[in-house]
Design a protein around this motif. Sequence first.
Motif, PDB file in Angstrom:
ATOM      1  N   PRO A 245      -7.570  -7.726 -28.870  1.00 14.88           N
ATOM      2  CA  PRO A 245      -7.208  -6.725 -29.897  1.00 14.88           C
ATOM      3  C   PRO A 245      -6.814  -7.329 -31.297  1.00 14.88           C
ATOM      4  O   PRO A 245      -7.270  -6.782 -32.367  1.00 14.88           O
ATOM      5  CB  PRO A 245      -6.015  -6.147 -29.375  1.00 14.88           C
ATOM      6  N   ALA A 246      -6.215  -8.645 -31.005  1.00 14.98           N
ATOM      7  CA  ALA A 246      -5.801  -9.441 -32.424  1.00 14.98           C
ATOM      8  C   ALA A 246      -7.155  -9.943 -33.152  1.00 14.98           C
ATOM      9  O   ALA A 246      -7.010  -9.859 -34.292  1.00 14.98           O
ATOM     10  CB  ALA A 246      -4.914 -10.450 -31.998  1.00 14.98           C
ATOM     11  N   VAL A 247      -7.936 -10.464 -32.270  1.00  9.58           N
ATOM     12  CA  VAL A 247      -9.288 -11.020 -32.738  1.00  9.58           C
ATOM     13  C   VAL A 247     -10.038  -9.585 -33.268  1.00  9.58           C
ATOM     14  O   VAL A 247     -10.575  -9.954 -34.578  1.00  9.58           O
ATOM     15  CB  VAL A 247     -10.176 -11.645 -31.600  1.00  9.58           C
ATOM     16  N   LEU A 398     -15.561 -10.125 -20.372  1.00 13.56           N
ATOM     17  CA  LEU A 398     -15.504 -11.193 -21.261  1.00 13.56           C
ATOM     18  C   LEU A 398     -14.419 -10.844 -22.405  1.00 13.56           C
ATOM     19  O   LEU A 398     -14.732 -10.069 -23.283  1.00 13.56           O
ATOM     20  CB  LEU A 398     -16.759 -11.624 -21.874  1.00 13.56           C
ATOM     21  N   ARG A 399     -13.496 -11.555 -22.449  1.00 12.28           N
ATOM     22  CA  ARG A 399     -12.459 -11.360 -23.427  1.00 12.28           C
ATOM     23  C   ARG A 399     -12.002 -12.520 -24.146  1.00 12.28           C
ATOM     24  O   ARG A 399     -12.372 -13.785 -23.590  1.00 12.28           O
ATOM     25  CB  ARG A 399     -11.015 -10.779 -22.719  1.00 12.28           C
ATOM     26  N   SER A 400     -11.284 -12.415 -25.197  1.00 13.61           N
ATOM     27  CA  SER A 400     -10.913 -13.530 -25.966  1.00 13.61           C
ATOM     28  C   SER A 400      -9.361 -13.860 -25.394  1.00 13.61           C
ATOM     29  O   SER A 400      -8.478 -13.086 -25.615  1.00 13.61           O
ATOM     30  CB  SER A 400     -10.794 -13.159 -27.513  1.00 13.61           C
ATOM     31  N   VAL A 401      -9.036 -15.040 -25.135  1.00 13.29           N
ATOM     32  CA  VAL A 401      -7.805 -15.542 -24.507  1.00 13.29           C
ATOM     33  C   VAL A 401      -7.154 -16.851 -24.944  1.00 13.29           C
ATOM     34  O   VAL A 401      -8.113 -17.685 -25.581  1.00 13.29           O
ATOM     35  CB  VAL A 401      -8.521 -15.663 -22.946  1.00 13.29           C
ATOM     36  N   THR A 402      -6.161 -16.835 -25.031  1.00 15.54           N
ATOM     37  CA  THR A 402      -5.407 -18.261 -25.642  1.00 15.54           C
ATOM     38  C   THR A 402      -4.194 -18.171 -24.684  1.00 15.54           C
ATOM     39  O   THR A 402      -3.564 -17.332 -24.105  1.00 15.54           O
ATOM     40  CB  THR A 402      -5.083 -17.858 -26.962  1.00 15.54           C
ATOM     41  N   THR A 403      -3.686 -19.658 -24.737  1.00 13.51           N
ATOM     42  CA  THR A 403      -2.384 -20.113 -24.197  1.00 13.51           C
ATOM     43  C   THR A 403      -1.307 -20.407 -25.316  1.00 13.51           C
ATOM     44  O   THR A 403      -1.544 -21.163 -26.028  1.00 13.51           O
ATOM     45  CB  THR A 403      -2.701 -21.208 -23.194  1.00 13.51           C
ATOM     46  N   ASP A 427       3.028  -9.926 -26.266  1.00 14.75           N
ATOM     47  CA  ASP A 427       2.953  -8.616 -26.237  1.00 14.75           C
ATOM     48  C   ASP A 427       2.362  -8.124 -27.614  1.00 14.75           C
ATOM     49  O   ASP A 427       1.324  -7.241 -27.740  1.00 14.75           O
ATOM     50  CB  ASP A 427       4.282  -7.882 -25.811  1.00 14.75           C
ATOM     51  N   ILE A 428       2.722  -8.685 -28.778  1.00 12.43           N
ATOM     52  CA  ILE A 428       2.418  -8.322 -29.980  1.00 12.43           C
ATOM     53  C   ILE A 428       0.875  -8.811 -30.196  1.00 12.43           C
ATOM     54  O   ILE A 428       0.200  -7.988 -30.892  1.00 12.43           O
ATOM     55  CB  ILE A 428       3.334  -8.943 -31.086  1.00 12.43           C
ATOM     56  N   LEU A 429       0.667  -9.718 -29.961  1.00 11.94           N
ATOM     57  CA  LEU A 429      -0.882 -10.581 -29.844  1.00 11.94           C
ATOM     58  C   LEU A 429      -1.672  -9.763 -28.981  1.00 11.94           C
ATOM     59  O   LEU A 429      -2.851  -9.387 -29.554  1.00 11.94           O
ATOM     60  CB  LEU A 429      -0.965 -11.864 -29.625  1.00 11.94           C
ATOM     61  N   SER A 430      -1.323  -9.135 -27.847  1.00 11.64           N
ATOM     62  CA  SER A 430      -2.328  -8.430 -26.951  1.00 11.64           C
ATOM     63  C   SER A 430      -2.327  -7.047 -27.713  1.00 11.64           C
ATOM     64  O   SER A 430      -3.268  -6.128 -27.199  1.00 11.64           O
ATOM     65  CB  SER A 430      -1.942  -8.246 -25.737  1.00 11.64           C
TER      66      SER A 430
END
Length: 439
Positions: A245-247, A398-403, A427-430
């Motif tokens: 969602p952030a992307v 297929l999603r955009s994921v980060t750590t 939570d904010i970034l998701s």
Amino acid sequence: MPTTQTFLLPDLGEGLTEAELLTWLVTVGDTVELNQNIAEVETAKASVELPSPYAGTVVALYADEGATIEVGRPFIDIAVEGASTDDTPTAPAPSQTPPVSKERTPVLVGYGVAEESTGRRRRRTNAATASAVDAVVTEQERPLAAPPVRFAAKQNGIDLAEVPATGDRGQVTRDDLEQYLARSAADPVPEPGAASGESARPGAAVLDEERTPIKGVRKHTADAMVRSAFTAPHVTEFVTVDVTPAVDLLAQLKESKHFRSVRITPLALVAKALLVALRSNPSLNSAWDEANQEIVTKRYVNLGIAAATPRGLMVPNIKNAHTLSLRDLAEALTTLTTTAKEGRTGPQDLSAGTITITNVGVFGVDSGTPILNPGEAAILCFGAIRRQPWEYRGEIALRSVTTLSLSFDHRLVDGEQGSRFLATIADILSDPVTLIALS
């Protein structure tokens, strides 16, 4: 009759004890004006230009480019018409400011004029005067060469006394140095331990090494990181989050007329999320005052951004970042990173930070355990955003994921506080609509 004035290297801020001379902007014999820049030096904090304390003629330069000079040492001699030797500005010692007369000493741009309670100047001792004279003699005995030529010779390990000079004043020119280097390359020095004309024995180890002096920004960074690692009890936590969602929001913002002139990046969203999360987690924006045995919780946020620059790792910060809109924050980030990469970051940009973000994702790295910037309670590490299979609404997509990883000082932040802060950012970034609700 002109009087020679010796300008001592001043303390360029916060008790610094030395500086590296990067470039002379003048040469012996040049005429300079008051506050004209005479040299560029690099301290442990930043690269700065030094203005001239006098109008006059350059008599002597006390160091070669690339040399490290201690605060309070002679830096340059300038012949001044009608000046008194008592007018020589002295550099502050690391722990105190020496007396200077406001009425008699010209005020240097970027430096104030301090007073002593007695109102009298500290006079230079005979020993100091003798040292200055000795240094002038040494300056005059050195082979003549322009500062860029001296610097090039130093970089190549060449003694200018060995280079035949063809200049009209007997100086070593750039062509002289280049020809000397060319001859040296054509007639290389035999490897240590090998007889003249012999090649190295088959299988023998060849010691091909490069040694770089530890000074300037790299020295300051190393000292700060060691001090932080052995002073603050570090704890690091991790969270992996779906930031699709952030992307998507970033793609929309780039098409918006409000952001067309702004470079909006994922880092801007992460920074804004951190600033919002701090409102409900103020302990992450605090400091440990050992001297007074107090915890200092700061109601302002000077957001540091770790930046890799040609001069090494630096952490300039955005002052009062908590007051900025997302658009203004994105502009501030662009200015900060551009200034750092161009080597124009000033001491004021590196001081008074309260919390830091390090973006290792730009290097394709997923995560890390960052060391705290000294004096701060937390540092957030932002990893690479990758497209990968992820559980979404009960299915694999297929999603955009980060750590994200968060290191914090356990004296100031307990596990619950650190975990809640990191979870809030995730939570904010998701669900970046949260930014609208909480901003």
